[in-house]
Write a protein that holds these residues in place. Structure first.
Motif, PDB file in Angstrom:
ATOM      1  N   VAL A   1      -9.129  79.697   1.408  1.00 36.59           N
ATOM      2  CA  VAL A   1      -8.294  78.663   0.775  1.00 36.59           C
ATOM      3  C   VAL A   1      -8.881  77.278   1.043  1.00 36.59           C
ATOM      4  O   VAL A   1      -8.882  76.418   0.157  1.00 36.59           O
ATOM      5  N   ALA A   2      -9.396  77.056   2.257  1.00 38.34           N
ATOM      6  CA  ALA A   2     -10.008  75.765   2.582  1.00 38.34           C
ATOM      7  C   ALA A   2     -11.215  75.499   1.688  1.00 38.34           C
ATOM      8  O   ALA A   2     -11.390  74.386   1.158  1.00 38.34           O
ATOM      9  N   VAL A   3     -12.050  76.510   1.504  1.00 36.96           N
ATOM     10  CA  VAL A   3     -13.216  76.362   0.621  1.00 36.96           C
ATOM     11  C   VAL A   3     -12.767  76.077  -0.803  1.00 36.96           C
ATOM     12  O   VAL A   3     -13.296  75.179  -1.481  1.00 36.96           O
ATOM     13  N   ALA A   4     -11.779  76.831  -1.278  1.00 33.02           N
ATOM     14  CA  ALA A   4     -11.269  76.631  -2.639  1.00 33.02           C
ATOM     15  C   ALA A   4     -10.611  75.264  -2.790  1.00 33.02           C
ATOM     16  O   ALA A   4     -10.706  74.632  -3.848  1.00 33.02           O
ATOM     17  N   THR A   5      -9.968  74.788  -1.725  1.00 35.84           N
ATOM     18  CA  THR A   5      -9.298  73.486  -1.774  1.00 35.84           C
ATOM     19  C   THR A   5     -10.302  72.362  -1.969  1.00 35.84           C
ATOM     20  O   THR A   5     -10.003  71.339  -2.610  1.00 35.84           O
ATOM     21  N   VAL A   6     -11.500  72.535  -1.432  1.00 37.29           N
ATOM     22  CA  VAL A   6     -12.557  71.535  -1.622  1.00 37.29           C
ATOM     23  C   VAL A   6     -13.174  71.653  -3.012  1.00 37.29           C
ATOM     24  O   VAL A   6     -13.391  70.653  -3.702  1.00 37.29           O
ATOM     25  N   ILE A   7     -13.409  72.878  -3.452  1.00 35.95           N
ATOM     26  CA  ILE A   7     -14.167  73.110  -4.687  1.00 35.95           C
ATOM     27  C   ILE A   7     -13.328  72.965  -5.958  1.00 35.95           C
ATOM     28  O   ILE A   7     -13.753  72.309  -6.919  1.00 35.95           O
ATOM     29  N   ILE A   8     -12.147  73.559  -5.994  1.00 34.80           N
ATOM     30  CA  ILE A   8     -11.356  73.632  -7.224  1.00 34.80           C
ATOM     31  C   ILE A   8     -11.028  72.254  -7.810  1.00 34.80           C
ATOM     32  O   ILE A   8     -11.235  72.025  -9.008  1.00 34.80           O
ATOM     33  N   PRO A   9     -10.514  71.290  -7.022  1.00 34.74           N
ATOM     34  CA  PRO A   9     -10.234  69.969  -7.608  1.00 34.74           C
ATOM     35  C   PRO A   9     -11.478  69.310  -8.197  1.00 34.74           C
ATOM     36  O   PRO A   9     -11.409  68.640  -9.244  1.00 34.74           O
ATOM     37  N   LEU A  10     -12.632  69.507  -7.542  1.00 30.12           N
ATOM     38  CA  LEU A  10     -13.879  68.930  -8.066  1.00 30.12           C
ATOM     39  C   LEU A  10     -14.277  69.571  -9.392  1.00 30.12           C
ATOM     40  O   LEU A  10     -14.688  68.881 -10.329  1.00 30.12           O
ATOM     41  N   VAL A  11     -14.156  70.885  -9.465  1.00 32.86           N
ATOM     42  CA  VAL A  11     -14.511  71.603 -10.698  1.00 32.86           C
ATOM     43  C   VAL A  11     -13.609  71.159 -11.839  1.00 32.86           C
ATOM     44  O   VAL A  11     -14.069  70.886 -12.955  1.00 32.86           O
ATOM     45  N   ILE A  12     -12.307  71.062 -11.580  1.00 32.36           N
ATOM     46  CA  ILE A  12     -11.372  70.629 -12.620  1.00 32.36           C
ATOM     47  C   ILE A  12     -11.669  69.194 -13.025  1.00 32.36           C
ATOM     48  O   ILE A  12     -11.625  68.840 -14.212  1.00 32.36           O
ATOM     49  N   TYR A  13     -12.007  68.358 -12.059  1.00 37.71           N
ATOM     50  CA  TYR A  13     -12.328  66.946 -12.340  1.00 37.71           C
ATOM     51  C   TYR A  13     -13.553  66.827 -13.242  1.00 37.71           C
ATOM     52  O   TYR A  13     -13.601  65.968 -14.131  1.00 37.71           O
ATOM     53  N   LYS A  14     -14.535  67.703 -13.034  1.00 40.00           N
ATOM     54  CA  LYS A  14     -15.742  67.677 -13.856  1.00 40.00           C
ATOM     55  C   LYS A  14     -15.518  68.353 -15.215  1.00 40.00           C
ATOM     56  O   LYS A  14     -16.036  67.907 -16.237  1.00 40.00           O
ATOM     57  N   MET A  15     -14.739  69.427 -15.216  1.00 45.82           N
ATOM     58  CA  MET A  15     -14.537  70.213 -16.422  1.00 45.82           C
ATOM     59  C   MET A  15     -13.502  69.579 -17.362  1.00 45.82           C
ATOM     60  O   MET A  15     -13.588  69.704 -18.576  1.00 45.82           O
ATOM     61  N   PHE A  16     -12.530  68.898 -16.772  1.00 42.37           N
ATOM     62  CA  PHE A  16     -11.420  68.339 -17.537  1.00 42.37           C
ATOM     63  C   PHE A  16     -11.141  66.922 -17.026  1.00 42.37           C
ATOM     64  O   PHE A  16     -10.064  66.621 -16.524  1.00 42.37           O
ATOM     65  N   PRO A  17     -12.146  66.027 -17.144  1.00 39.15           N
ATOM     66  CA  PRO A  17     -12.059  64.719 -16.486  1.00 39.15           C
ATOM     67  C   PRO A  17     -10.985  63.812 -17.084  1.00 39.15           C
ATOM     68  O   PRO A  17     -10.822  63.743 -18.302  1.00 39.15           O
ATOM     69  N   PRO A  18     -10.256  63.115 -16.231  1.00 37.10           N
ATOM     70  CA  PRO A  18      -9.295  62.130 -16.733  1.00 37.10           C
ATOM     71  C   PRO A  18     -10.026  60.880 -17.197  1.00 37.10           C
ATOM     72  O   PRO A  18     -11.080  60.531 -16.657  1.00 37.10           O
ATOM     73  N   GLU A  19      -9.486  60.203 -18.177  1.00 36.33           N
ATOM     74  CA  GLU A  19     -10.105  58.970 -18.640  1.00 36.33           C
ATOM     75  C   GLU A  19      -9.932  57.859 -17.609  1.00 36.33           C
ATOM     76  O   GLU A  19     -10.787  56.989 -17.468  1.00 36.33           O
ATOM     77  N   ILE A  20      -8.821  57.886 -16.913  1.00 32.55           N
ATOM     78  CA  ILE A  20      -8.571  56.903 -15.854  1.00 32.55           C
ATOM     79  C   ILE A  20      -9.123  57.445 -14.548  1.00 32.55           C
ATOM     80  O   ILE A  20      -8.695  58.488 -14.065  1.00 32.55           O
ATOM     81  N   LYS A  21     -10.089  56.742 -13.993  1.00 32.40           N
ATOM     82  CA  LYS A  21     -10.719  57.194 -12.754  1.00 32.40           C
ATOM     83  C   LYS A  21     -10.133  56.507 -11.515  1.00 32.40           C
ATOM     84  O   LYS A  21     -10.068  57.090 -10.456  1.00 32.40           O
ATOM     85  N   GLU A  22      -9.738  55.249 -11.671  1.00 28.76           N
ATOM     86  CA  GLU A  22      -9.183  54.485 -10.563  1.00 28.76           C
ATOM     87  C   GLU A  22      -7.682  54.304 -10.774  1.00 28.76           C
ATOM     88  O   GLU A  22      -7.228  54.081 -11.895  1.00 28.76           O
ATOM     89  N   ILE A  23      -6.903  54.378  -9.675  1.00 25.72           N
ATOM     90  CA  ILE A  23      -5.448  54.209  -9.756  1.00 25.72           C
ATOM     91  C   ILE A  23      -5.016  53.196  -8.695  1.00 25.72           C
ATOM     92  O   ILE A  23      -4.520  53.566  -7.623  1.00 25.72           O
ATOM     93  N   PRO A  24      -5.249  51.916  -8.988  1.00 24.02           N
ATOM     94  CA  PRO A  24      -4.976  50.897  -7.975  1.00 24.02           C
ATOM     95  C   PRO A  24      -3.499  50.760  -7.606  1.00 24.02           C
ATOM     96  O   PRO A  24      -3.171  50.293  -6.517  1.00 24.02           O
TER      97      PRO A  24
END
Length: 489
Positions: A241-264
């Motif tokens: 789960v720890a490995v997946a917790t690091v990898i999955i958000p990154l994969v989704i971010y690359k595969m389905f990137p949000p247009e807004i990158k910064e959230i000040p």
């Protein structure tokens, strides 16, 4: 004028057809099976199909299945006892409701209401958004972290998503003018929606109390002689789960990137909501202390075989403390229909599966598959069974129904071909959590998040297919090696 409640009578069609056909071919059943074994199989399959077609809510469907089991003479109402020896010769259906796992989940549901009633769940969420919410990727990790925390607090994956995580992600999305069913969905809403779903998968996999199918697996494994404890499951799941917790958000971010990158403004958004909540209240403090005590005792129960540290007793103790301290009332407990619903259907399904074992169906099925796989190494057999457990979920709308139907037969086959019991039990159980990475109807959270208008159905299926492969690799490879290191097999 009073009217009848609505019943989905069409949902009875397929369970009846399949059940009657199977029952009618009893005279031509496979060799080596008793008539009772085949008839129990017919009733069980009809009940599982009913859990899929849903003529009634799952509690009502399984209750009908239990009634049929008694009517056709496959089980008595009460235990039949030999008057001379005092031994139970036939287990009655009332014994189903003494199942400890069902009571554990029921009490956990009541505890979860305490988390919600006190507002502790939202406070935790805002704290995490405040700390990690400067970038959209950070929000993705914050949602994942939030789910992992809530996974230990709330035993219903649907309740976690629908009651806490989705309202927060929706609020963040709308604050940045990211609307569903419009081009603006891709600003950030679509990413957060899909990220919330996979965070739920991870939280479900991390805790044995993360979702009902996990508890089904625990009970089925117990019938094969393998005991899953809260602490044992958690330790086995930690690394994959720890490995997946690091990898999955990154994969989704690359595969389905949000247009807004910064959230000040994320920190201010969370601060405003924390200010609205005010200082942490006495009920929140008591709730946090009781739950922390429960976690400690659950972990200890996996290492020390002390009757008072039984996992179910710990859950009862926690609810009693919440009642005594005034965090909850008995009225609160009685209102938790989800708790009493799961107590009914989980108890019944486990009872029916136990009857399949006692009548010899599971043993016959295991030998049949074992003979068919003669000469194939257990490693390949186990890999095939894991893949089947994962990809057959395309045909199921309920993780519980899927786990109940396939887990015990698959585990029996794996062990019969020489696979280690512990490894087989845990891998198949974990697969029952990660196979939600398939369809938009895979489980409750999928039904909630896939229909918000932020992610299109085609996108949902395509991205889940890719992520499903990643889950299989992480749990199949990393999980297997980790469980070897900690002595699961």
């Amino acid at each position: 004028m009073k009217t009848l409640e609505k019943v989905n009578y069409k949902g009875f069609i397929w369970p009846l057809i399949i059940g009657i056909i199977l029952w009618c071919i009893t005279p031509w059943r496979p060799a080596g099976l008793s008539s009772q074994a085949w008839e129990m199989f017919a009733v069980f399959v009809a009940t599982i199909v009913g859990c899929i077609t849903k003529p009634l809510p799952i509690g009502g469907t399984t209750l009908v299945g239990l009634v049929v089991t008694v009517l056709v003479g496959l089980a008595p109402m009460k235990d039949v006892v030999n008057p001379k020896t005092g031994a139970v010769t036939d287990t009655g259906v009332l014994s189903a409701f003494s199942n400890s796992a069902s009571w554990l989940i029921a009490m956990a549901f009541i505890m979860a209401y305490g988390i919600s009633k006190t507002g502790l769940d939202n406070r935790i969420a805002y704290w995490m958004i405040r700390r990690f919410g400067k970038k959209s990727l950070g929000i993705g990790y914050a949602i994942t972290g939030l789910e992992l925390v809530l996974g230990a607090l709330i035993p219903s994956n649907s309740a976690r998503t629908g009651g806490v995580v989705w309202p927060i992600t929706e609020s963040i999305s709308e604050s940045y003018d990211s609307k569903p069913n419009s081009p603006s969905r891709k600003k950030i809403g679509a990413y957060l929606d899909f990220m919330a779903f996979h965070a739920n998968i991870l939280s479900t996999a991390l805790f044995i109390t993360g979702a009902a199918p996990n508890m089904v697996a625990q009970q089925m494994a117990q019938q094969k002689g393998y005991t899953m404890t809260w602490g044992g499951w958690f330790i086995a799941a930690t690394v994959p789960v720890a490995v997946a917790t690091v990898i999955i958000p990154l994969v989704i971010y690359k595969m389905f990137p949000p247009e807004i990158k910064e959230i000040p403004n994320a920190k201010k958004w969370a601060d405003d909501r924390l200010a609205e909540m005010g200082p942490i209240s006495k009920p929140e403090k008591i709730m946090a202390a009781v739950f922390a005590l429960s976690i400690v005792l659950w972990v200890l129960s996996g290492f020390f075989k002390i009757p008072q540290l039984d996992s179910t007793f710990v859950a009862f103790l926690a609810v009693a403390l919440l009642l005594v301290t005034g965090v909850l009332t008995m009225k609160d407990a009685l209102k938790q229909t989800g708790a009493w619903n799961i107590l009914i259907w989980l108890s019944i399904l486990i009872f029916m599966a136990g009857k399949l074992i006692s009548y010899g169906f599971i043993g016959w099925f295991s030998k049949l598959i074992q003979n068919g796989l003669h000469g194939i190494s257990w490693e390949i057999v186990l890999a095939i069974l894991v893949l089947l457990m994962f990809y057959t979920h395309y045909f199921f709308a309920s993780g519980t129904a899927h786990m109940t139907a396939l887990y015990l037969p698959f585990l029996s086959v794996a062990v019969a071909t020489g696979a280690p019991l512990g490894l087989s039990a845990m891998l198949l159980a974990f697969t029952g959590a990660i196979n939600a990475s398939t369809t938009h109807y895979a489980n409750g959270p999928a039904s909630i998040l896939a229909t918000t208008g932020y992610v299109k159905q085609g996108e949902w299926w395509k991205m889940n297919f890719v992520l499903g492969i990643i889950y299989l690799l992480i749990f199949g490879i990393v999980g297997t090696f980790w469980m070897k290191i900690i002595g699961v097999w």
